[in-house]
Structure formats: C-alpha cells, structure tokens
Scaffold this motif. Structure first.
Motif, mmCIF file in Angstrom:
data_model
loop_
_atom_site.group_PDB
_atom_site.id
_atom_site.type_symbol
_atom_site.label_atom_id
_atom_site.label_comp_id
_atom_site.label_asym_id
_atom_site.label_seq_id
_atom_site.Cartn_x
_atom_site.Cartn_y
_atom_site.Cartn_z
ATOM 1 N N ILE A 39 7.718 2.117 -1.171
ATOM 2 C CA ILE A 39 7.008 3.004 -0.242
ATOM 3 C C ILE A 39 6.201 3.992 -1.077
ATOM 4 O O ILE A 39 6.707 4.555 -2.054
ATOM 5 N N ARG A 40 4.946 4.192 -0.689
ATOM 6 C CA ARG A 40 4.127 5.235 -1.326
ATOM 7 C C ARG A 40 3.512 6.074 -0.228
ATOM 8 O O ARG A 40 2.896 5.544 0.706
ATOM 9 N N ALA A 41 3.681 7.380 -0.315
ATOM 10 C CA ALA A 41 3.203 8.255 0.751
ATOM 11 C C ALA A 41 2.854 9.622 0.186
ATOM 12 O O ALA A 41 3.186 9.945 -0.963
ATOM 13 N N MET A 42 2.187 10.407 1.010
ATOM 14 C CA MET A 42 1.801 11.752 0.597
ATOM 15 C C MET A 42 2.897 12.754 0.939
ATOM 16 O O MET A 42 3.686 12.547 1.862
ATOM 17 N N GLU A 43 2.929 13.827 0.207
ATOM 18 C CA GLU A 43 3.859 14.937 0.456
ATOM 19 C C GLU A 43 3.669 15.437 1.890
ATOM 20 O O GLU A 43 2.550 15.559 2.375
ATOM 21 N N GLY A 44 4.786 15.674 2.583
ATOM 22 C CA GLY A 44 4.729 16.146 3.958
ATOM 23 C C GLY A 44 4.840 15.049 4.991
ATOM 24 O O GLY A 44 5.000 15.321 6.177
ATOM 25 N N SER A 45 4.777 13.787 4.538
ATOM 26 C CA SER A 45 4.865 12.661 5.470
ATOM 27 C C SER A 45 6.328 12.280 5.720
ATOM 28 O O SER A 45 7.251 12.941 5.236
ATOM 29 N N GLU A 46 6.533 11.209 6.461
ATOM 30 C CA GLU A 46 7.877 10.729 6.812
ATOM 31 C C GLU A 46 8.002 9.264 6.423
ATOM 32 O O GLU A 46 7.060 8.500 6.548
ATOM 33 N N PHE A 47 9.165 8.873 5.927
ATOM 34 C CA PHE A 47 9.378 7.457 5.616
ATOM 35 C C PHE A 47 10.774 7.021 6.039
ATOM 36 O O PHE A 47 11.693 7.841 6.136
ATOM 37 N N THR A 129 7.665 6.531 -3.868
ATOM 38 C CA THR A 129 6.794 7.420 -4.643
ATOM 39 C C THR A 129 6.098 8.374 -3.679
ATOM 40 O O THR A 129 5.360 7.936 -2.794
ATOM 41 N N ILE A 130 6.339 9.657 -3.842
ATOM 42 C CA ILE A 130 5.701 10.674 -3.005
ATOM 43 C C ILE A 130 4.677 11.413 -3.863
ATOM 44 O O ILE A 130 5.024 12.014 -4.880
ATOM 45 N N ASP A 131 3.410 11.330 -3.465
ATOM 46 C CA ASP A 131 2.333 11.994 -4.203
ATOM 47 C C ASP A 131 2.138 13.407 -3.685
ATOM 48 O O ASP A 131 2.115 13.635 -2.467
ATOM 49 N N GLY A 132 2.012 14.349 -4.620
ATOM 50 C CA GLY A 132 1.824 15.737 -4.242
ATOM 51 C C GLY A 132 0.490 15.965 -3.546
ATOM 52 O O GLY A 132 -0.535 15.401 -3.941
ATOM 53 N N ALA A 133 0.503 16.784 -2.524
ATOM 54 C CA ALA A 133 -0.722 17.076 -1.767
ATOM 55 C C ALA A 133 -1.508 18.174 -2.467
ATOM 56 O O ALA A 133 -1.567 19.309 -2.013
ATOM 57 N N ALA A 134 -2.100 17.809 -3.601
ATOM 58 C CA ALA A 134 -2.870 18.789 -4.376
ATOM 59 C C ALA A 134 -4.165 19.150 -3.640
ATOM 60 O O ALA A 134 -4.668 18.382 -2.819
ATOM 61 N N GLU A 135 -4.713 20.316 -3.960
ATOM 62 C CA GLU A 135 -5.945 20.748 -3.300
ATOM 63 C C GLU A 135 -7.109 19.839 -3.684
ATOM 64 O O GLU A 135 -7.948 19.502 -2.874
ATOM 65 N N ASN A 136 -7.152 19.424 -4.966
ATOM 66 C CA ASN A 136 -8.275 18.631 -5.464
ATOM 67 C C ASN A 136 -8.027 17.151 -5.213
ATOM 68 O O ASN A 136 -7.775 16.372 -6.125
ATOM 69 N N THR A 137 -8.038 16.742 -3.946
ATOM 70 C CA THR A 137 -7.829 15.344 -3.601
ATOM 71 C C THR A 137 -9.119 14.748 -3.069
ATOM 72 O O THR A 137 -9.958 15.438 -2.485
ATOM 73 N N ALA A 138 -9.266 13.448 -3.290
ATOM 74 C CA ALA A 138 -10.516 12.773 -2.968
ATOM 75 C C ALA A 138 -10.645 12.478 -1.482
ATOM 76 O O ALA A 138 -9.665 12.234 -0.791
ATOM 77 N N VAL A 222 -3.947 -6.474 2.167
ATOM 78 C CA VAL A 222 -4.908 -5.389 2.380
ATOM 79 C C VAL A 222 -4.671 -4.299 1.346
ATOM 80 O O VAL A 222 -3.544 -3.805 1.193
ATOM 81 N N CYS A 223 -5.720 -3.937 0.603
ATOM 82 C CA CYS A 223 -5.611 -2.811 -0.324
ATOM 83 C C CYS A 223 -5.966 -1.534 0.428
ATOM 84 O O CYS A 223 -6.788 -1.545 1.349
ATOM 85 N N GLY A 224 -5.330 -0.451 0.053
ATOM 86 C CA GLY A 224 -5.617 0.828 0.681
ATOM 87 C C GLY A 224 -5.752 1.908 -0.373
ATOM 88 O O GLY A 224 -5.024 1.907 -1.375
ATOM 89 N N VAL A 225 -6.692 2.807 -0.185
ATOM 90 C CA VAL A 225 -6.888 3.937 -1.098
ATOM 91 C C VAL A 225 -6.767 5.208 -0.278
ATOM 92 O O VAL A 225 -7.387 5.332 0.792
ATOM 93 N N GLY A 226 -5.939 6.133 -0.742
ATOM 94 C CA GLY A 226 -5.690 7.304 0.083
ATOM 95 C C GLY A 226 -5.543 8.598 -0.681
ATOM 96 O O GLY A 226 -5.482 8.630 -1.915
ATOM 97 N N SER A 227 -5.482 9.653 0.081
ATOM 98 C CA SER A 227 -5.247 11.005 -0.419
ATOM 99 C C SER A 227 -4.628 11.788 0.731
ATOM 100 O O SER A 227 -4.206 11.200 1.732
ATOM 101 N N LYS A 228 -4.593 13.080 0.623
ATOM 102 C CA LYS A 228 -4.027 13.865 1.720
ATOM 103 C C LYS A 228 -4.891 13.763 2.980
ATOM 104 O O LYS A 228 -4.455 14.112 4.069
#
Length: 287
Positions: A39-47, A129-138, A222-228
C-alpha cells in the motif's frame, strides 16, 4: 493500568482466550491469506489490510494478532485508539486492520497471524509506505502510458512504461502501479526478482517489467502518479498471457483438422476415380 488494557485488547474477540489456556477444541490453521501485498498513500489518508484463513474445524477456537516491522523493530499492533481499528468475523474467518489519518510513522510491514495451541500461522505481509504531505508537492498535469495492450506467451517478458508532466520539476511526487484481474484490483509490489519497478526522476518516467510471465499475470495494469493533490492514472495496459499448453492444444487441433480434411479429400478423389473407371469399363463392354 493502560498498558494492561492494551495487552488485553490483543485478545479480541472473546475466543482469543486461548492465550490464557490451551483449550482442547482448538483449530489447526491450514492457511492465511493477506491482501494487499503493498500500500502506498499520502499522510492523512486511510488504509485497510485484510486477512482470510482456513482451519480444520470451523467451531474450534483460535486467536489473531497483528505485528508491524519498521526499521528492523517488530511490535504488536493494538486496538487501543480510534485511529487503529482491528476487527474479526468468526463466520467468514476474516480479519482486518484499518489505520485512519495515517502518518509517516505508520509505514512498515504489517503481518497478520492466526494461531492456536498448535502454533501461529502468519500471512505474507503488507508493505505500507506513507508519504509525508510536504508543502512542495507536485501538481500532476498528465500521465501517458504505453502500450495500450500486450499479448505474449507464458514464460516471456513484458514491459509497460509511463511518462508524466508536473507543474514543478523539483516538487515531490510518488508512483503506484495497480493491476485488475477478475474484478479484483491490487497494488503491484516490487518484492521479487520477477517483477521490477523503476523510476527516473529527471525524465519523469516509470516502468514495470514482468519476467517469466505466467497466466496469472494477465490483467489490466495502470500506473498512477500522485501527491497530496491526488493520484492521476494512466489509461491502462491490457495484458494477456497465453498458456503454452493451451496454445499447443490449439496447434494439435488445427493439425488434426487439416489432416482430417486431407483424408476426406483423398477419399473423395479415390471414390471419384473409381466411379470414372467403372463408367469407362461399362462403355468399353457396350462397344
């Protein structure tokens, strides 16, 4: 007192009392099946991670536990807060672990275990893997996936590629691959020598390579590209892997059909020649 309550929370539901005494009517666990593998998700999400299992006796007693390994340290996961929820269904023989408002420290490998006095059987694990919701996200502007479809034989190798654009080349992003087969979608993990995931930050490109493909690798990738700001998917690649044995059977069937047609044609020619010969003989006798 709180520590004692947390320890007791592990013994959910009531039949988890096996830990305090090896009852005679305890189950032999035959298999534990854990999903998804990663599982890969952003900080603040639910899994949510799920486990199903089988035992030799549906009425026998068993217990469940969850462990998490992070930075080579393994610890038990407790049902002690509103953020972490552990549940079990006796009839369906299923377990689940849900983490709400995930943060970076929730990253790690989670393993469900089902046991009795005969021992504990673990699932295969889920890499979170939980990615931090940094301010400088794409902000992802577009994701371009190729090829749209692949057909190959069992044992071969195939590669799917994605490129993407963002509003800021130095901003943070993450990539994820999902596969759908028989209406079930799961994340593709980079956990074996057979499946290779790669990414090039400078070129903004991703690739998924599957070696020694088998029929179960068929599906839609399906490939996916994400950020916050969210995850943006490619259009997908339909992969079909043909079974060598099935293909060989088709070849044999075609050969048999061709041979059958030849035999029938030959028989028709022989019968025709015989009829012509008989007519010629009759004409000769008349003359």
């Amino acid at each position: 007192m709180r520590a004692q309550l947390e320890r007791l929370s592990l013994l959910w539901p009531l039949f988890l009392s096996l830990r305090m005494g090896a009852a005679e009517n305890t189950a032999v666990v035959l298999g534990v099946y854990q999903t998804p593998p990663c599982i890969r998700a952003m900080e603040g999400s639910e899994f949510t991670i799920e486990c199903t299992f089988t035992t030799d006796n549906n009425s026998a007693k068993w217990f469940a536990e969850w462990n998490k390994t992070r930075n080579n340290v393994t610890e038990k996961v407790y049902n002690g807060t509103d953020r972490i929820i552990l549940s079990a269904d006796k009839e369906k023989r299923s377990l689940s672990l849900t983490v709400k408002k995930a943060d970076v420290t929730d990253s790690g490998t989670y393993v469900c275990g089902v046991g009795s006095k005969h021992g504990t059987s673990p699932g295969n694990g889920t890499q979170v893997t939980i990615d931090g919701a940094a301010e400088n996200t794409a902000v992802v502007l577009g994701v371009y996936q190729t090829p749209p479809c692949i057909r190959a034989m069992e044992g071969s190798e195939f590669t799917i590629e994605c490129t993407f654009t963002t509003d800021n080349n130095s901003a943070k992003w993450f990539a994820v691959w999902n596969k759908t087969r028989n209406n079930v979608t799961e994340e593709v993990c980079h956990g074996t020598d057979r499946i290779i995931l790669s990414a090039d930050k400078e070129k903004r490109s991703l690739s998924l390579t599957v070696k020694k493909a088998d029929v179960t690798d068929s599906g839609t990738y399906v490939c996916g590209v994400g950020s916050k700001h969210g995850t943006f998917p490619g259009k997908g690649t339909q992969v079909t892997i043909d079974d060598k044995r099935s293909n060989a059977s088709h070849v044999v069937l075609i050969i048999r059909m061709v041979l059958g047609a030849l035999v029938i044609t030959l028989a028709v020619i022989i019968v025709t020649e015989c009829a012509i010969s008989e007519k010629r003989a009759a004409v000769s006798q008349t003359i």
